[in-house]
Design a protein around this motif. Sequence first.
Motif, PDB file in Angstrom:
ATOM      1  N   TYR A 182       0.824  -1.220   0.000  1.00 16.57           N
ATOM      2  CA  TYR A 182       0.000   0.000   0.000  1.00 16.57           C
ATOM      3  C   TYR A 182       0.854   1.264   0.000  1.00 16.57           C
ATOM      4  O   TYR A 182       0.427   2.310  -0.476  1.00 16.57           O
ATOM      5  CB  TYR A 182      -0.959  -0.002   1.189  1.00 16.57           C
ATOM      6  CG  TYR A 182      -0.352   0.443   2.507  1.00 16.57           C
ATOM      7  CD1 TYR A 182       0.463  -0.412   3.248  1.00 16.57           C
ATOM      8  CD2 TYR A 182      -0.587   1.720   3.001  1.00 16.57           C
ATOM      9  CE1 TYR A 182       1.032   0.002   4.435  1.00 16.57           C
ATOM     10  CE2 TYR A 182      -0.019   2.144   4.198  1.00 16.57           C
ATOM     11  CZ  TYR A 182       0.788   1.278   4.915  1.00 16.57           C
ATOM     12  OH  TYR A 182       1.348   1.697   6.091  1.00 16.57           O
ATOM     13  N   ALA A 183       2.076   1.157   0.533  1.00 14.75           N
ATOM     14  CA  ALA A 183       2.995   2.293   0.579  1.00 14.75           C
ATOM     15  C   ALA A 183       4.261   1.898  -0.195  1.00 14.75           C
ATOM     16  O   ALA A 183       4.542   0.705  -0.366  1.00 14.75           O
ATOM     17  CB  ALA A 183       3.333   2.642   2.023  1.00 14.75           C
ATOM     18  N   PRO A 184       5.037   2.891  -0.661  1.00 13.30           N
ATOM     19  CA  PRO A 184       6.183   2.568  -1.523  1.00 13.30           C
ATOM     20  C   PRO A 184       7.384   1.970  -0.804  1.00 13.30           C
ATOM     21  O   PRO A 184       8.428   1.763  -1.404  1.00 13.30           O
ATOM     22  CB  PRO A 184       6.532   3.922  -2.147  1.00 13.30           C
ATOM     23  CG  PRO A 184       6.037   4.925  -1.176  1.00 13.30           C
ATOM     24  CD  PRO A 184       4.821   4.330  -0.549  1.00 13.30           C
ATOM     25  N   ARG A 185       7.224   1.707   0.495  1.00 16.47           N
ATOM     26  CA  ARG A 185       8.248   0.979   1.244  1.00 16.47           C
ATOM     27  C   ARG A 185       7.601  -0.250   1.853  1.00 16.47           C
ATOM     28  O   ARG A 185       6.444  -0.210   2.247  1.00 16.47           O
ATOM     29  CB  ARG A 185       8.826   1.852   2.369  1.00 16.47           C
ATOM     30  CG  ARG A 185       9.759   2.956   1.885  1.00 16.47           C
ATOM     31  CD  ARG A 185      10.090   3.939   2.991  1.00 16.47           C
ATOM     32  NE  ARG A 185      10.969   3.415   4.023  1.00 16.47           N
ATOM     33  CZ  ARG A 185      12.281   3.274   3.875  1.00 16.47           C
ATOM     34  NH1 ARG A 185      12.866   3.621   2.761  1.00 16.47           N
ATOM     35  NH2 ARG A 185      13.023   2.797   4.856  1.00 16.47           N
ATOM     36  N   VAL A 186       8.371  -1.317   1.924  1.00 16.94           N
ATOM     37  CA  VAL A 186       7.902  -2.517   2.611  1.00 16.94           C
ATOM     38  C   VAL A 186       9.147  -3.169   3.200  1.00 16.94           C
ATOM     39  O   VAL A 186      10.229  -3.082   2.598  1.00 16.94           O
ATOM     40  CB  VAL A 186       7.122  -3.451   1.649  1.00 16.94           C
ATOM     41  CG1 VAL A 186       8.007  -4.026   0.553  1.00 16.94           C
ATOM     42  CG2 VAL A 186       6.411  -4.560   2.400  1.00 16.94           C
ATOM     43  N   ASN A 187       9.038  -3.773   4.361  1.00 18.03           N
ATOM     44  CA  ASN A 187      10.214  -4.321   5.050  1.00 18.03           C
ATOM     45  C   ASN A 187      11.324  -3.267   5.166  1.00 18.03           C
ATOM     46  O   ASN A 187      12.513  -3.587   5.036  1.00 18.03           O
ATOM     47  CB  ASN A 187      10.752  -5.559   4.311  1.00 18.03           C
ATOM     48  CG  ASN A 187       9.735  -6.684   4.245  1.00 18.03           C
ATOM     49  OD1 ASN A 187       9.006  -6.932   5.209  1.00 18.03           O
ATOM     50  ND2 ASN A 187       9.656  -7.368   3.118  1.00 18.03           N
ATOM     51  N   SER A 188      10.931  -2.002   5.331  1.00 15.87           N
ATOM     52  CA  SER A 188      11.873  -0.879   5.474  1.00 15.87           C
ATOM     53  C   SER A 188      12.715  -0.592   4.237  1.00 15.87           C
ATOM     54  O   SER A 188      13.743   0.087   4.338  1.00 15.87           O
ATOM     55  CB  SER A 188      12.826  -1.067   6.662  1.00 15.87           C
ATOM     56  OG  SER A 188      12.096  -1.378   7.803  1.00 15.87           O
ATOM     57  N   VAL A 189      12.337  -1.138   3.081  1.00 10.41           N
ATOM     58  CA  VAL A 189      13.064  -0.811   1.862  1.00 10.41           C
ATOM     59  C   VAL A 189      12.095  -0.305   0.787  1.00 10.41           C
ATOM     60  O   VAL A 189      10.913  -0.655   0.792  1.00 10.41           O
ATOM     61  CB  VAL A 189      13.911  -1.997   1.321  1.00 10.41           C
ATOM     62  CG1 VAL A 189      15.099  -2.253   2.225  1.00 10.41           C
ATOM     63  CG2 VAL A 189      13.072  -3.250   1.165  1.00 10.41           C
ATOM     64  N   SER A 190      12.650   0.532  -0.117  1.00 13.77           N
ATOM     65  CA  SER A 190      11.810   1.215  -1.098  1.00 13.77           C
ATOM     66  C   SER A 190      11.728   0.449  -2.409  1.00 13.77           C
ATOM     67  O   SER A 190      12.722  -0.117  -2.873  1.00 13.77           O
ATOM     68  CB  SER A 190      12.371   2.601  -1.392  1.00 13.77           C
ATOM     69  OG  SER A 190      12.347   3.371  -0.220  1.00 13.77           O
ATOM     70  N   TYR A 191      10.562   0.494  -3.009  1.00 14.26           N
ATOM     71  CA  TYR A 191      10.377  -0.082  -4.339  1.00 14.26           C
ATOM     72  C   TYR A 191      11.212   0.676  -5.378  1.00 14.26           C
ATOM     73  O   TYR A 191      11.475   1.877  -5.205  1.00 14.26           O
ATOM     74  CB  TYR A 191       8.896  -0.017  -4.745  1.00 14.26           C
ATOM     75  CG  TYR A 191       8.064  -1.151  -4.195  1.00 14.26           C
ATOM     76  CD1 TYR A 191       8.035  -2.384  -4.834  1.00 14.26           C
ATOM     77  CD2 TYR A 191       7.296  -0.988  -3.042  1.00 14.26           C
ATOM     78  CE1 TYR A 191       7.263  -3.431  -4.341  1.00 14.26           C
ATOM     79  CE2 TYR A 191       6.518  -2.030  -2.540  1.00 14.26           C
ATOM     80  CZ  TYR A 191       6.510  -3.251  -3.200  1.00 14.26           C
ATOM     81  OH  TYR A 191       5.764  -4.287  -2.710  1.00 14.26           O
ATOM     82  N   PRO A 192      11.584   0.003  -6.470  1.00 12.77           N
ATOM     83  CA  PRO A 192      12.355   0.647  -7.547  1.00 12.77           C
ATOM     84  C   PRO A 192      11.426   1.493  -8.423  1.00 12.77           C
ATOM     85  O   PRO A 192      11.028   1.092  -9.514  1.00 12.77           O
ATOM     86  CB  PRO A 192      12.924  -0.549  -8.318  1.00 12.77           C
ATOM     87  CG  PRO A 192      11.920  -1.641  -8.122  1.00 12.77           C
ATOM     88  CD  PRO A 192      11.347  -1.432  -6.747  1.00 12.77           C
ATOM     89  N   THR A 193      11.067   2.692  -7.932  1.00 13.16           N
ATOM     90  CA  THR A 193      10.004   3.464  -8.596  1.00 13.16           C
ATOM     91  C   THR A 193      10.424   3.972  -9.978  1.00 13.16           C
ATOM     92  O   THR A 193       9.571   4.152 -10.833  1.00 13.16           O
ATOM     93  CB  THR A 193       9.550   4.637  -7.711  1.00 13.16           C
ATOM     94  OG1 THR A 193      10.713   5.342  -7.282  1.00 13.16           O
ATOM     95  CG2 THR A 193       8.789   4.157  -6.514  1.00 13.16           C
ATOM     96  N   THR A 194      11.721   4.201 -10.189  1.00 17.24           N
ATOM     97  CA  THR A 194      12.153   4.657 -11.521  1.00 17.24           C
ATOM     98  C   THR A 194      11.902   3.559 -12.552  1.00 17.24           C
ATOM     99  O   THR A 194      11.342   3.807 -13.626  1.00 17.24           O
ATOM    100  CB  THR A 194      13.642   5.050 -11.492  1.00 17.24           C
ATOM    101  OG1 THR A 194      13.833   5.950 -10.404  1.00 17.24           O
ATOM    102  CG2 THR A 194      14.061   5.706 -12.782  1.00 17.24           C
ATOM    103  N   SER A 195      12.286   2.340 -12.225  1.00 15.85           N
ATOM    104  CA  SER A 195      12.040   1.214 -13.145  1.00 15.85           C
ATOM    105  C   SER A 195      10.556   0.953 -13.313  1.00 15.85           C
ATOM    106  O   SER A 195      10.089   0.649 -14.414  1.00 15.85           O
ATOM    107  CB  SER A 195      12.715  -0.057 -12.635  1.00 15.85           C
ATOM    108  OG  SER A 195      14.108   0.099 -12.650  1.00 15.85           O
ATOM    109  N   ILE A 196       9.809   1.084 -12.217  1.00 18.18           N
ATOM    110  CA  ILE A 196       8.357   0.900 -12.316  1.00 18.18           C
ATOM    111  C   ILE A 196       7.801   1.919 -13.307  1.00 18.18           C
ATOM    112  O   ILE A 196       7.040   1.582 -14.210  1.00 18.18           O
ATOM    113  CB  ILE A 196       7.682   1.062 -10.926  1.00 18.18           C
ATOM    114  CG1 ILE A 196       8.013  -0.146 -10.035  1.00 18.18           C
ATOM    115  CG2 ILE A 196       6.168   1.226 -11.075  1.00 18.18           C
ATOM    116  CD1 ILE A 196       7.509  -0.033  -8.599  1.00 18.18           C
ATOM    117  N   GLY A 197       8.237   3.171 -13.168  1.00 18.37           N
ATOM    118  CA  GLY A 197       7.721   4.245 -14.013  1.00 18.37           C
ATOM    119  C   GLY A 197       8.026   4.034 -15.491  1.00 18.37           C
ATOM    120  O   GLY A 197       7.186   4.284 -16.343  1.00 18.37           O
TER     121      GLY A 197
END
Length: 364
Positions: A182-197
Amino acid sequence: MASKNLLLLFFSLLFLLHLRSSAGQTVVKGGYWFRASEFPVSDINSTLFTHLFCAFADLDSQTYQVTISSANAVPFKNFTKTVQIKNPSLKTLLSIGGGSSNPATFASMANQSTSRKAFIDSSIKLARANGFSGLDLDWEYPGTSSEMANMGTLFDEWRVAVAAESRNSSLPPLLLTAAVNYAPRVNSVSYPTTSIGRSLDWVNVMAYDYYAPSYPRSRSATGAHAALYDPSSQVSTSFGISSWNQTGLSSKKLVLGLPFYGYAWQLVNPQNHGLYAPANGPVGSGDGSMGYNQIKDFIVTNSAVSVYNATIVADYCYAGSTWIGFDDSQTIVTKVSYAKQKGLLGYFAWHVGVDNNWVLSKNG
Ligand SMILES: *[C@@H]1O[C@H](CO)[C@@H](O)[C@H](O)[C@H]1NC(C)=O
Ligand SMILES: *[C@@H]1O[C@H](CO)[C@@H](O)[C@H](O)[C@H]1NC(C)=O
Ligand SMILES: *[C@@H]1O[C@H](CO)[C@@H](O)[C@H](O)[C@H]1NC(C)=O
Ligand SMILES: *[C@@H]1O[C@H](CO)[C@@H](O)[C@H](O)[C@H]1NC(C)=O
Ligand SMILES: *[C@@H]1O[C@H](CO)[C@@H](O)[C@H](O)[C@H]1NC(C)=O
Ligand SMILES: *[C@@H]1O[C@H](CO)[C@@H](O)[C@H](O)[C@H]1NC(C)=O
């Protein structure tokens, strides 16, 4: 250096192509069909959706190829043509993984280029062979920053392969999506939003399961598992969506999850039946989850009292010592308006087989 420039050129082209396609993109009204629900595919009112996700294909832990189990082979192969009878323009995606798959297998696959290639090539083959127009990755969840980086590499390579396959086959490129926290972090680490984009068509934001009677941290008090707002914490759908927005990922890459299920807690004292009332874990022997259709049956059978809380945008009902937090029509309608107001690409249901005569699906 030359290869770096080529790569840059490639991604610039991709970006231009993408602008062209997203300009014509309509709202996504998605839904997952979960095979384990045993809901007949031919009973899905597919006129209510633009995209249906067929869940789940598996990741082989030895070969890192995507496979469809023998039990799923026939229904999955038949899925697209069946749902397109009522809605010929509907698009279907094959969803890979899911909440009960092993995240370590995904982590190992994404860690090496040969195993990523095995995943990518087999997923594309499987999608085409079974008539799907896209692929959806449900890796729940990457656990370290290097796993997140590998996930980003996987998305970029997946996009390159899908573009090449499309040129080769003269078919429209497969859609690529992923289900995310639900949020762009999980397990205290961030998703690769540039690659997602740059490489995914969108992400399905799993905006639910914030509290559950089976979680040690929330078994002893009732809670709204998918509240749109929570003035007293950061655990809410609006917090998650604005955090995704703050990463700079376009709102047009976000599709909001709507839970067509709730959770039943056992009240300590039936007279104390509000939000955050003392509880003793789940009702029944499982995790306390109940489909919307079961919850509506429970309300009728037990003359349960149903409460809509407009402050947090969530519903709950209670009867005797059972307390159930869920999303009823008003909550779904409000979340759909929220998604539109925030300029999101759309919304999706988990999962279509537990709607009650399509009441929730019709609210979109
Ligand atoms: C399916 O959805 C359409 C569009 O809302 C509606 O007209 C139709 O009655 C629905 N069919 C069923 C069986 O609910
Ligand atoms: C396959 O789909 C058709 C409708 O397209 C349906 O009539 C048939 O029962 C399905 N077969 C199986 C084995 O699911
Ligand atoms: C990833 O690869 C590195 C080196 O190639 C290895 O040390 C590590 O154990 C691998 N991790 C996983 C999850 O496979
Ligand atoms: C393109 O098509 C040929 C012939 O069907 C096939 O051998 C090749 O692997 C394909 N390449 C890609 C990138 O799909
Ligand atoms: C973030 O949200 C604001 C307000 O809804 C919107 O104007 C802006 O375009 C969003 N940012 C991105 C990158 O989509
Ligand atoms: C609705 O939720 C708010 C915020 O948690 C709470 O203060 C209020 O008492 C709730 N109202 C009802 C009727 O449960």
